[in-house]
Structure formats: structure tokens, C-alpha cells
Design an enzyme around this catalytic site. Structure first.
Site, PDB file in Angstrom:
ATOM      1  N   PRO A   9      67.776  70.454  54.068  1.00  0.00           N
ATOM      2  CA  PRO A   9      68.011  70.998  52.822  1.00  0.00           C
ATOM      3  C   PRO A   9      68.099  72.561  52.790  1.00  0.00           C
ATOM      4  O   PRO A   9      67.454  73.149  53.605  1.00  0.00           O
ATOM      5  CB  PRO A   9      66.992  70.772  51.795  1.00  0.00           C
ATOM      6  CG  PRO A   9      65.864  70.226  52.894  1.00  0.00           C
ATOM      7  CD  PRO A   9      66.559  69.597  53.990  1.00  0.00           C
ATOM      8  N   ASN A  10      69.216  73.096  52.159  1.00  0.00           N
ATOM      9  CA  ASN A  10      69.535  74.506  51.940  1.00  0.00           C
ATOM     10  C   ASN A  10      70.038  75.058  52.998  1.00  0.00           C
ATOM     11  O   ASN A  10      70.449  76.252  52.753  1.00  0.00           O
ATOM     12  CB  ASN A  10      68.280  75.068  51.326  1.00  0.00           C
ATOM     13  CG  ASN A  10      67.650  74.558  49.998  1.00  0.00           C
ATOM     14  OD1 ASN A  10      68.369  74.465  49.098  1.00  0.00           O
ATOM     15  ND2 ASN A  10      66.479  74.139  50.007  1.00  0.00           N
ATOM     16  N   ARG A  17      71.731  82.827  51.888  1.00  0.00           N
ATOM     17  CA  ARG A  17      70.329  82.336  51.338  1.00  0.00           C
ATOM     18  C   ARG A  17      69.493  83.140  51.984  1.00  0.00           C
ATOM     19  O   ARG A  17      69.384  83.479  53.269  1.00  0.00           O
ATOM     20  CB  ARG A  17      70.057  80.766  51.813  1.00  0.00           C
ATOM     21  CG  ARG A  17      68.955  80.469  51.513  1.00  0.00           C
ATOM     22  CD  ARG A  17      68.510  79.155  52.338  1.00  0.00           C
ATOM     23  NE  ARG A  17      67.084  78.605  52.059  1.00  0.00           N
ATOM     24  CZ  ARG A  17      66.493  78.131  53.044  1.00  0.00           C
ATOM     25  NH1 ARG A  17      66.892  77.598  54.072  1.00  0.00           N
ATOM     26  NH2 ARG A  17      65.257  77.334  52.396  1.00  0.00           N
ATOM     27  N   TYR A  22      66.677  84.527  56.886  1.00  0.00           N
ATOM     28  CA  TYR A  22      67.519  83.791  57.497  1.00  0.00           C
ATOM     29  C   TYR A  22      68.717  84.039  58.264  1.00  0.00           C
ATOM     30  O   TYR A  22      69.321  83.424  58.880  1.00  0.00           O
ATOM     31  CB  TYR A  22      67.767  82.377  56.646  1.00  0.00           C
ATOM     32  CG  TYR A  22      66.598  81.613  55.956  1.00  0.00           C
ATOM     33  CD1 TYR A  22      65.799  80.932  56.912  1.00  0.00           C
ATOM     34  CD2 TYR A  22      66.380  81.498  54.793  1.00  0.00           C
ATOM     35  CE1 TYR A  22      64.467  80.244  56.514  1.00  0.00           C
ATOM     36  CE2 TYR A  22      65.220  81.034  54.323  1.00  0.00           C
ATOM     37  CZ  TYR A  22      64.432  80.394  55.049  1.00  0.00           C
ATOM     38  OH  TYR A  22      63.290  79.625  54.783  1.00  0.00           O
ATOM     39  N   ASN A  74      66.642  70.853  62.443  1.00  0.00           N
ATOM     40  CA  ASN A  74      65.897  71.769  61.505  1.00  0.00           C
ATOM     41  C   ASN A  74      65.787  71.138  60.056  1.00  0.00           C
ATOM     42  O   ASN A  74      66.870  70.896  59.306  1.00  0.00           O
ATOM     43  CB  ASN A  74      66.707  73.296  61.310  1.00  0.00           C
ATOM     44  CG  ASN A  74      65.979  73.866  60.338  1.00  0.00           C
ATOM     45  OD1 ASN A  74      65.227  73.754  59.658  1.00  0.00           O
ATOM     46  ND2 ASN A  74      66.605  75.318  60.202  1.00  0.00           N
ATOM     47  N   ALA A  77      62.708  72.544  54.430  1.00  0.00           N
ATOM     48  CA  ALA A  77      61.362  72.401  53.751  1.00  0.00           C
ATOM     49  C   ALA A  77      60.844  70.869  54.064  1.00  0.00           C
ATOM     50  O   ALA A  77      59.560  70.896  54.048  1.00  0.00           O
ATOM     51  CB  ALA A  77      61.207  72.770  52.241  1.00  0.00           C
ATOM     52  N   HIS A  80      57.457  70.357  56.166  1.00  0.00           N
ATOM     53  CA  HIS A  80      56.238  70.588  55.855  1.00  0.00           C
ATOM     54  C   HIS A  80      55.697  69.424  55.189  1.00  0.00           C
ATOM     55  O   HIS A  80      54.420  69.278  54.986  1.00  0.00           O
ATOM     56  CB  HIS A  80      56.215  71.799  55.163  1.00  0.00           C
ATOM     57  CG  HIS A  80      56.891  73.169  55.705  1.00  0.00           C
ATOM     58  ND1 HIS A  80      56.463  73.524  56.933  1.00  0.00           N
ATOM     59  CD2 HIS A  80      58.001  73.635  55.301  1.00  0.00           C
ATOM     60  CE1 HIS A  80      57.555  74.614  57.324  1.00  0.00           C
ATOM     61  NE2 HIS A  80      58.114  74.672  56.307  1.00  0.00           N
ATOM     62  N   ASP A  87      58.225  59.429  60.302  1.00  0.00           N
ATOM     63  CA  ASP A  87      58.264  57.944  60.797  1.00  0.00           C
ATOM     64  C   ASP A  87      59.816  57.630  61.390  1.00  0.00           C
ATOM     65  O   ASP A  87      59.557  56.930  62.355  1.00  0.00           O
ATOM     66  CB  ASP A  87      58.151  56.998  59.485  1.00  0.00           C
ATOM     67  CG  ASP A  87      56.498  57.005  59.032  1.00  0.00           C
ATOM     68  OD1 ASP A  87      55.660  57.580  59.614  1.00  0.00           O
ATOM     69  OD2 ASP A  87      56.361  56.254  58.040  1.00  0.00           O
ATOM     70  N   GLU A  98      62.379  70.138  67.329  1.00  0.00           N
ATOM     71  CA  GLU A  98      62.552  70.755  66.080  1.00  0.00           C
ATOM     72  C   GLU A  98      62.671  72.259  66.166  1.00  0.00           C
ATOM     73  O   GLU A  98      62.271  72.854  67.012  1.00  0.00           O
ATOM     74  CB  GLU A  98      60.899  70.631  65.693  1.00  0.00           C
ATOM     75  CG  GLU A  98      60.827  71.205  64.221  1.00  0.00           C
ATOM     76  CD  GLU A  98      59.110  71.166  63.838  1.00  0.00           C
ATOM     77  OE1 GLU A  98      58.615  70.282  64.534  1.00  0.00           O
ATOM     78  OE2 GLU A  98      58.575  71.801  62.783  1.00  0.00           O
ATOM     79  N   HIS A 100      63.413  76.170  63.828  1.00  0.00           N
ATOM     80  CA  HIS A 100      63.281  76.754  62.768  1.00  0.00           C
ATOM     81  C   HIS A 100      63.982  78.164  63.029  1.00  0.00           C
ATOM     82  O   HIS A 100      63.732  78.859  64.047  1.00  0.00           O
ATOM     83  CB  HIS A 100      62.084  76.920  62.105  1.00  0.00           C
ATOM     84  CG  HIS A 100      61.348  75.751  61.974  1.00  0.00           C
ATOM     85  ND1 HIS A 100      61.738  74.838  60.832  1.00  0.00           N
ATOM     86  CD2 HIS A 100      60.648  74.979  62.659  1.00  0.00           C
ATOM     87  CE1 HIS A 100      61.136  73.668  60.803  1.00  0.00           C
ATOM     88  NE2 HIS A 100      60.362  73.584  62.059  1.00  0.00           N
ATOM     89  N   ARG A 107      54.702  83.030  58.010  1.00  0.00           N
ATOM     90  CA  ARG A 107      55.199  83.189  56.720  1.00  0.00           C
ATOM     91  C   ARG A 107      54.122  82.342  55.725  1.00  0.00           C
ATOM     92  O   ARG A 107      53.011  82.390  55.986  1.00  0.00           O
ATOM     93  CB  ARG A 107      56.355  82.258  56.418  1.00  0.00           C
ATOM     94  CG  ARG A 107      57.610  82.939  57.253  1.00  0.00           C
ATOM     95  CD  ARG A 107      58.782  82.497  57.247  1.00  0.00           C
ATOM     96  NE  ARG A 107      59.311  82.482  55.628  1.00  0.00           N
ATOM     97  CZ  ARG A 107      60.332  81.653  55.106  1.00  0.00           C
ATOM     98  NH1 ARG A 107      60.849  80.826  56.017  1.00  0.00           N
ATOM     99  NH2 ARG A 107      60.655  81.957  53.907  1.00  0.00           N
ATOM    100  N   ARG A 111      53.881  76.917  55.231  1.00  0.00           N
ATOM    101  CA  ARG A 111      55.063  76.578  56.040  1.00  0.00           C
ATOM    102  C   ARG A 111      54.199  76.524  57.522  1.00  0.00           C
ATOM    103  O   ARG A 111      55.062  76.252  58.631  1.00  0.00           O
ATOM    104  CB  ARG A 111      56.002  77.778  56.005  1.00  0.00           C
ATOM    105  CG  ARG A 111      56.850  77.814  54.986  1.00  0.00           C
ATOM    106  CD  ARG A 111      57.995  78.747  55.102  1.00  0.00           C
ATOM    107  NE  ARG A 111      58.314  79.547  53.888  1.00  0.00           N
ATOM    108  CZ  ARG A 111      59.279  78.645  53.154  1.00  0.00           C
ATOM    109  NH1 ARG A 111      59.808  77.642  53.417  1.00  0.00           N
ATOM    110  NH2 ARG A 111      59.668  79.252  51.885  1.00  0.00           N
TER     111      ARG A 111
HETATM  112  C1  DQA Z   1      62.989  76.971  57.867  1.00  0.00           C
HETATM  113  C2  DQA Z   1      61.741  77.165  57.467  1.00  0.00           C
HETATM  114  C3  DQA Z   1      61.276  76.189  56.280  1.00  0.00           C
HETATM  115  O1  DQA Z   1      60.061  76.367  56.074  1.00  0.00           O
HETATM  116  C4  DQA Z   1      62.214  76.471  55.083  1.00  0.00           C
HETATM  117  O2  DQA Z   1      61.922  75.427  54.153  1.00  0.00           O
HETATM  118  C5  DQA Z   1      63.728  76.168  55.421  1.00  0.00           C
HETATM  119  C6  DQA Z   1      64.394  76.823  56.771  1.00  0.00           C
HETATM  120  C7  DQA Z   1      63.871  77.762  59.093  1.00  0.00           C
HETATM  121  O3  DQA Z   1      64.751  77.119  59.418  1.00  0.00           O
HETATM  122  O4  DQA Z   1      63.278  78.884  59.246  1.00  0.00           O
HETATM  123  O5  DQA Z   1      64.552  75.673  54.764  1.00  0.00           O
HETATM  124  O6  DQA Z   1      63.140  75.406  58.391  1.00  0.00           O
END
Ligand code: DQA
Length: 145
Positions: A9-10, A17, A22, A74, A77, A80, A87, A98, A100, A107, A111
Site C-alpha cells: 500500500p501507498n 509521497r 521515501y 515491500n 504498513a 507491522h 501466514d 523483506e 523497506h 522511525r 514501525r
Molecule cells: C515502508 C515503511 C513502512 O513503515 C511504511 O508504512 C511504508 C513504507 C518503507 O518502504 O520504508 O509504507 O515499508
């Protein structure tokens, strides 16, 4: 090798953003930088982004049947709090790294914990879009073992 770069997401808003956190590169630019690393290594890379938890889970489930050897994830959120994604990773044999963009341990407290980390082979955070490149190399290194 066939690798999937899976974004949650996002991350479609990357570049616009919170650029102070980021960075200013877009998702497209990140994908181009990954292609540049993958091509000379003869690695096929697919990209998928979704804001939906279910779509991310479906994609993890389907990866093996699509011939994908490993996933760079990635989860945004969801990292978390999504036990469902935890699962899903546990449910498949496809290895997941994983990643980020931001340094999650520097942060907000929420997180600092990744619920998906126990199912992943490793984690890279804090290197901006380079986290994906490093994640890809770590995944390939692991797959070649
Ligand atoms: C993230 C870190 C997460 O805490 C956050 O919610 C994101 C981006 C990162 O790439 O730094 O959406 O995964």
C-alpha cells in the site's frame, strides 16, 4: 531466475509521497533501476503493486505456479500488523526478502516491529530505492546456494 518485486500500500505514490522520507524516485524509476541490475545477470523480473492485502496474498500464493523463484517484498504498513501476509509467506515455499525504503528502526515505535520478518529469509531497510537492488542481490545469492 525469475523474481517478483511486490509492493504494498501507498507505494504507487512513491516520488510524491513524503519525499523527505521515501525519496523523489517514482515506482517506475525504481523498477527501471532494478531492470538494469537484473538484465546483465540474466534475471527475469516481474513487478506488481497493490494497495489491497488480499491481492498481495493472492500474488504470494500464485508466485510458484507462475514460475517465480523468489519475491522481494515491500509490504508497506502491512509489515507491522498483517498476520495474514505472515501466514501467506509461511504457507508457500517461495523465499521472500523483506525490504523497506526508509530506516524503519529509526522511525515511530510502531514501525520498529515487522510481523512478517519471521517468515522472510532476511530484511533490508533504510537504503531508499537501493533497498530493492540490495534485496534482489541478497535473494539471488540465497537462491544460488
Ligand atoms: C515502508 C515503511 C513502512 O513503515 C511504511 O508504512 C511504508 C513504507 C518503507 O518502504 O520504508 O509504507 O515499508
Amino acid at each position: 531466475m525469475h523474481i517478483l518485486i511486490l509492493n504494498g500500500p501507498n507505494l504507487n505514490l512513491l516520488g510524491q509521497r513524503e519525499p523527505q522520507i521515501y525519496g523523489t524516485n517514482t515506482l517506475n524509476q525504481m523498477e527501471e533501476s532494478i531492470k538494469k541490475v537484473a538484465q546483465p545477470l540474466n534475471v527475469q523480473v516481474d513487478f506488481f503493486q497493490s494497495n489491497s492485502e488480499g491481492a498481495i496474498i493472492d500474488t504470494i500464493h500464485a508466485a510458484k505456479d507462475k514460475g517465480i523463484d523468489g519475491i522481494v517484498l515491500n509490504a508497506g504498513a502491512y509489515t507491522h500488523y498483517s498476520y495474514a501476509i505472515l501466514d501467506a509467506i509461511h504457507a508457500v515455499t517461495t523465499p521472500v526478502v523483506e525490504v523497506h525504503l526508509s530506516p524503519i528502526y529509526q522511525r515511530e515505535a510502531f514501525r520498529h516491529h515487522s510481523v512478517i520478518a519471521p517468515a522472510c529469509i532476511g530484511q533490508i531497510s533504510g537504503f531508499g530505492i537501493d533497498s530493492y537492488r540490495l534485496g534482489l542481490l541478497a535473494l539471488l545469492n540465497d537462491l544460488e546456494k
